[in-house]
Structures are given as C-alpha cells and as structure tokens.
Design a protein around this motif. Structure first.
Motif, PDB file in Angstrom:
ATOM      1  N   UNK A  82      52.798  33.194  45.590  1.00  0.00           N
ATOM      2  CA  UNK A  82      53.181  32.027  44.251  1.00  0.00           C
ATOM      3  C   UNK A  82      52.009  32.254  43.253  1.00  0.00           C
ATOM      4  N   UNK A  83      51.025  33.137  43.554  1.00  0.00           N
ATOM      5  CA  UNK A  83      49.791  33.340  42.730  1.00  0.00           C
ATOM      6  C   UNK A  83      50.407  34.279  41.703  1.00  0.00           C
ATOM      7  N   UNK A 116      34.491  34.018  36.843  1.00  0.00           N
ATOM      8  CA  UNK A 116      34.413  35.509  36.494  1.00  0.00           C
ATOM      9  C   UNK A 116      34.185  36.286  37.615  1.00  0.00           C
ATOM     10  N   UNK A 117      34.585  37.672  37.759  1.00  0.00           N
ATOM     11  CA  UNK A 117      34.152  38.473  38.839  1.00  0.00           C
ATOM     12  C   UNK A 117      32.463  38.518  38.562  1.00  0.00           C
ATOM     13  N   UNK A 166      44.376  43.016  42.798  1.00  0.00           N
ATOM     14  CA  UNK A 166      45.461  43.319  41.793  1.00  0.00           C
ATOM     15  C   UNK A 166      45.003  42.777  40.369  1.00  0.00           C
ATOM     16  N   UNK A 167      45.452  43.361  39.298  1.00  0.00           N
ATOM     17  CA  UNK A 167      45.027  42.959  37.947  1.00  0.00           C
ATOM     18  C   UNK A 167      46.059  42.973  37.175  1.00  0.00           C
ATOM     19  N   UNK A 168      45.855  42.079  36.094  1.00  0.00           N
ATOM     20  CA  UNK A 168      46.811  41.787  35.190  1.00  0.00           C
ATOM     21  C   UNK A 168      46.100  41.713  33.995  1.00  0.00           C
ATOM     22  N   UNK A 208      39.260  37.133  46.301  1.00  0.00           N
ATOM     23  CA  UNK A 208      39.381  36.215  47.351  1.00  0.00           C
ATOM     24  C   UNK A 208      40.359  35.052  47.179  1.00  0.00           C
ATOM     25  N   UNK A 209      41.711  35.642  46.646  1.00  0.00           N
ATOM     26  CA  UNK A 209      42.923  34.898  46.332  1.00  0.00           C
ATOM     27  C   UNK A 209      42.978  34.076  45.053  1.00  0.00           C
ATOM     28  N   UNK A 210      42.035  34.149  44.282  1.00  0.00           N
ATOM     29  CA  UNK A 210      41.958  33.563  42.740  1.00  0.00           C
ATOM     30  C   UNK A 210      41.811  34.611  41.853  1.00  0.00           C
TER      31      UNK A 210
END
Length: 245
Positions: A82-83, A116-117, A166-168, A208-210
């Motif tokens: 769902x993310x 932010x990372x 993953x990146x958007x 980490x899922x975010x």
C-alpha cells in the motif's frame, strides 16, 4: 545523434525559462528565479515562448509520457504494498513539502529530520543553513499553496530488505515567494518578494518502510528524469523475479 542535439537544445531553453543567476537558497540549495518579472522581462518571455514552442511542446510530451509510465508502475506495485498507492505518496509529498519549507525558514531542520534521509538532512543543515547564519543571511520561503504534483520517474529496488531504496521522482509546482535577505540591511540579495509559480523536483526514497526526501532539485531537471524512463526495465518482470527470489 539528432535526438541528442534536440535534447541539448531543449535543456538550454528550459534553463532560459527557469534560471537566473544561481544563488544558494531555498530547500535544495537554489532560490526561485526572479527572471522575467519586469514588464520587458515578460515581453521577452512571451517572445521566447513563441520562438521555442516546438521545443517546449517536446519537453511537455516527454514529461507526460514519463508521468504515464510512473503512474502505471506505481499502480502495479500498489497491489503488492500500500505504500506505493499514488494517493498515499501524494499526501506524503505534501507533508514533506510544507514541513521542509517551514523548517527551512526557521533555519532549523531538526524538526523534520525524520522526513528526510540522514545524508540529505545533514547536507542541507550543514552546507546551507549554518553557513547563511554566519553570513547574516536568511532565506524567506512562504508557500501559499501547491498547484500541481505529478510523478516523473519510479524505480523499484530491494536493497537489504523488501522495497528498500525504491525511489519516486516528483514534479511539484507551488504558488510561493522565495528570496534571500541580508539581515543587516534588510535588502533582498536574490529572488523576489512576489508570490509566483515555482517548480521543483523532489526525490523520495523508501527508508525503513517510509518515504523520505532524498533530493530537491530545480524544475529544469524534469526533462533529464523523463529521458531515463526509456531505460527502465519492465516493472512486471523485475518485481515478479524479486518476489520469487
């Protein structure tokens, strides 16, 4: 070869429209351009629009195709997690956008560290905000509203754990004012106090899922990301292989 020349020309034109003299300000390190705000500047902008209309149309077409591919791939991934639902990503982007701008104007990004990372947070806090304080400068970033959000590129990865890294890449347009002020004199060093449409490119990375902000770039980078779409592997094939593994 002809396509490469065309793309180079398109990038030059995009830069003409979006850039003035660069200044280190605004989230991402660049302040919103104040070019073409005068009467004669608007006349020049209108003339350039007519002259370079074919190139501008090409840029818009490439961006539209990349947006279509990104949305399609995100819909596919949303069935597994769902993310990746676009509505959720869109809300996350809005939160990030307003929070980062608020922290930026307060000259303290500690309150948005979790959005932010780690690398990007350190880079922005240390490379820009701390230096400006020493130089007696302050960046004023006031966002009135977001007018458009669209995905340009989606890359799925599984680095270490499921969907990690993953990146958007997302294009954001907002009505805002963005300028750099000298606190001693009160003068505007760069930018303008007027509210205007500002386009920026935000990259969010799964950590980490975010979804977290990992880069903020000028709007002129949109074509460069749109071009990368043709090199992406088929999402259905790669993800199914990863899931089976």
């Amino acid at each position: 070869m002809n396509e490469n020349r065309f793309v180079i020309a398109a990038l030059i034109v995009t830069s003409i429209f979006l850039l003035s003299e660069p200044a280190f300000a605004g989230p991402g390190g660049k302040i919103a351009s104040a070019a073409f705000e005068t009467f004669w500047g608007r006349i020049a902008l209108g003339s350039l629009t007519i002259i370079f209309l074919p190139l501008i149309t090409y840029i818009l077409l490439r961006e539209k195709l990349s947006e279509r591919r990104a949305r399609k791939d995100l819909r596919f991934m949303a069935a597994h997690c769902s993310q990746f639902e676009w509505l959720k990503i869109q809300e996350r982007v809005k939160d990030c956008f307003f929070r980062v701008h608020s922290g930026w104007e307060d000259e303290d990004l500690s309150g948005v560290k979790e959005w932010m990372t780690d690398w990007y947070w350190q880079n922005q806090q240390l490379a820009h905000l701390e230096r400006w304080k020493k130089e007696g400068l302050k960046n004023i970033c006031d966002v009135k509203k977001i007018t458009n959000i669209k995905p340009l590129l989606f890359v799925h990865r599984n680095h270490g754990q499921e969907h990690e890294d993953s990146m958007v890449v997302i294009s954001i347009e907002a009505k805002m004012k963005d300028y750099l002020e000298d606190l001693r004199s009160g003068k505007v060093v760069e930018g303008s106090k007027r509210y205007k449409e500002v386009g920026t490119i935000w990259s969010l990375t799964m950590s980490n899922g975010q979804w977290k902000v990992s880069d903020i770039e000028e709007g002129s980078m949109s074509l460069a990301y749109a071009k990368l779409v043709k090199d992406l592997p088929d999402i259905e094939t790669t993800v199914v292989s990863d899931l089976r593994a």
